[in-house]
Design a protein around this motif. Structure first.
Motif, short mmCIF file in Angstrom:
data_model
loop_
_atom_site.label_atom_id
_atom_site.label_comp_id
_atom_site.label_asym_id
_atom_site.label_seq_id
_atom_site.Cartn_x
_atom_site.Cartn_y
_atom_site.Cartn_z
N ILE A 173 10.59 8.01 12.71
CA ILE A 173 10.94 9.40 12.47
C ILE A 173 11.35 9.58 11.01
CG2 ILE A 173 12.55 11.25 13.12
CD1 ILE A 173 12.58 9.95 15.92
N ASP A 174 10.85 10.66 10.38
CA ASP A 174 11.17 10.90 8.97
C ASP A 174 12.52 11.62 8.85
OD1 ASP A 174 10.72 13.67 9.39
OD2 ASP A 174 8.84 13.70 8.28
N PRO A 175 13.04 11.77 7.63
CA PRO A 175 14.36 12.39 7.45
C PRO A 175 14.44 13.83 7.94
CG PRO A 175 13.79 11.13 5.50
CD PRO A 175 12.55 11.17 6.37
N GLU A 176 13.29 14.50 8.11
CA GLU A 176 13.28 15.86 8.63
C GLU A 176 13.23 15.89 10.16
OE1 GLU A 176 11.00 14.99 5.99
OE2 GLU A 176 12.65 15.60 4.69
N GLY A 177 13.26 14.72 10.78
CA GLY A 177 13.28 14.64 12.23
C GLY A 177 11.92 14.72 12.89
N ARG A 178 10.84 14.43 12.14
CA ARG A 178 9.49 14.48 12.69
C ARG A 178 8.93 13.08 12.89
NH1 ARG A 178 7.18 17.84 7.81
NH2 ARG A 178 8.10 15.96 6.94
N GLU A 179 8.15 12.93 13.93
CA GLU A 179 7.53 11.63 14.20
C GLU A 179 6.39 11.40 13.22
OE1 GLU A 179 4.91 9.45 17.67
OE2 GLU A 179 6.47 10.86 18.31
N ILE A 180 6.43 10.22 12.57
CA ILE A 180 5.36 9.88 11.63
C ILE A 180 4.57 8.66 12.08
CG2 ILE A 180 6.41 11.00 9.64
CD1 ILE A 180 7.44 8.25 8.73
N GLY A 181 5.06 7.95 13.09
CA GLY A 181 4.34 6.79 13.59
C GLY A 181 4.91 6.31 14.89
N ARG A 182 4.12 5.46 15.57
CA ARG A 182 4.53 4.95 16.88
C ARG A 182 3.91 3.58 17.10
NH1 ARG A 182 5.51 7.94 22.33
NH2 ARG A 182 6.24 9.51 20.87
N LEU A 183 4.70 2.70 17.69
CA LEU A 183 4.23 1.36 18.04
C LEU A 183 4.57 1.11 19.50
CD1 LEU A 183 4.42 -1.79 15.86
CD2 LEU A 183 4.95 -1.93 18.28
N ARG A 184 3.53 0.86 20.29
CA ARG A 184 3.74 0.53 21.71
C ARG A 184 3.71 -0.98 21.84
NH1 ARG A 184 0.44 5.31 22.10
NH2 ARG A 184 1.64 6.91 23.18
N GLY A 185 4.71 -1.51 22.52
CA GLY A 185 4.82 -2.96 22.67
C GLY A 185 5.85 -3.50 21.71
N ASP A 186 6.06 -4.80 21.79
CA ASP A 186 7.09 -5.43 20.97
C ASP A 186 6.54 -5.85 19.62
OD1 ASP A 186 5.60 -7.37 22.45
OD2 ASP A 186 7.06 -8.88 21.85
N ALA A 187 7.45 -6.05 18.68
CA ALA A 187 7.10 -6.47 17.32
C ALA A 187 8.28 -7.23 16.73
CB ALA A 187 6.77 -5.26 16.46
N ASP A 188 7.99 -7.98 15.69
CA ASP A 188 9.05 -8.65 14.94
C ASP A 188 9.50 -7.70 13.84
OD1 ASP A 188 10.77 -10.20 13.47
OD2 ASP A 188 9.28 -11.73 12.93
N TRP A 189 10.55 -6.94 14.11
CA TRP A 189 11.03 -5.93 13.18
C TRP A 189 11.80 -6.52 12.00
CZ3 TRP A 189 8.82 -1.47 13.16
CH2 TRP A 189 8.21 -1.01 14.33
N ALA A 190 12.06 -7.80 12.03
CA ALA A 190 12.72 -8.46 10.89
C ALA A 190 11.72 -9.29 10.10
CB ALA A 190 13.87 -9.34 11.38
N GLY A 191 10.45 -9.22 10.48
CA GLY A 191 9.40 -9.95 9.78
C GLY A 191 9.05 -9.28 8.45
N ALA A 192 8.37 -10.01 7.62
CA ALA A 192 8.02 -9.53 6.28
C ALA A 192 7.25 -8.21 6.32
CB ALA A 192 7.21 -10.59 5.54
N GLU A 193 6.33 -8.08 7.28
CA GLU A 193 5.51 -6.87 7.35
C GLU A 193 6.36 -5.64 7.69
OE1 GLU A 193 4.89 -9.64 9.19
OE2 GLU A 193 3.08 -10.48 8.28
#
Length: 186
Positions: A152-172
């Motif tokens: 979600i962007d600073p204006e409160g709008r959805e800009i992307g979505r990821l279904r499923g798990d991910a490594d959110w601390a990974g380099a990417e």
């Protein structure tokens, strides 16, 4: 630790060129686990739905206005969520602040003692606990499986979505979020 030092030049480059990356789009940063992130061509409105904190106080995403938000829907019984949650905690610790926040919402029946036990077992210390016990927020936001993460962007709008798990601390993931927040400390 050495892995993070090795990534320092990447983060510095992102900090210096963050505005250009955002202007040109983020598609070039969708690598590794972030390949599953679907970025919208145009920001999408997010329904004004509420959720609660552990004390039952109701709030909405408006409480996070002015920041990028990584909104994660999860559950204590969800095995991929158990795998993912520690990386969300590390992402919040690394980049959370005035420009960015990880917001985790337990969707469905997740008793507070089970949530506390889950966080304790997984070593999660820096994430807030929010609840959507009747899945009203999840339904209104089109969450069809767990985990689901909405950017979600600073204006409160959805800009992307990821279904499923991910490594959110990974380099990417760190590169993607650093590009969004402009290399700010948070």
């Amino acid at each position: 630790m050495f892995r993070h030092l090795r990534l320092a030049p990447l983060y510095m480059a992102l900090c210096l060129g963050a505005n250009a990356v955002v202007a040109d789009g983020l598609e070039d940063l969708l690598d590794g686990d972030m390949r599953a992130m679907v970025l919208h061509e145009e920001p999408q409105e997010v329904p004004a739905v509420s959720f609660t904190d552990m004390d039952g106080e109701e709030l909405t995403l408006a409480a996070f206005a002015g920041r990028y938000v990584l909104l994660n829907f999860w559950a204590t019984w969800c095995a991929p969520c158990r795998e993912e949650m520690p990386s969300l905690d590390r992402l919040q610790r690394a980049l959370g602040g005035e420009a960015f926040a990880v917001v985790t919402v337990a969707s469905g029946r997740n008793p507070p003692p089970a949530i506390r036990r889950f966080f304790e077992e997984e070593g999660v210390t820096d994430l807030p606990v929010y609840l959507d016990p009747r899945q009203a927020m999840s339904r209104q936001m089109g969450v069809f499986g767990l985990p689901t993460t909405v950017l979600i962007d600073p204006e409160g709008r959805e800009i992307g979505r990821l279904r499923g798990d991910a490594d959110w601390a990974g380099a990417e993931a760190l590169a993607l979020i650093a590009a969004l927040i402009g290399g700010e400390d948070g």
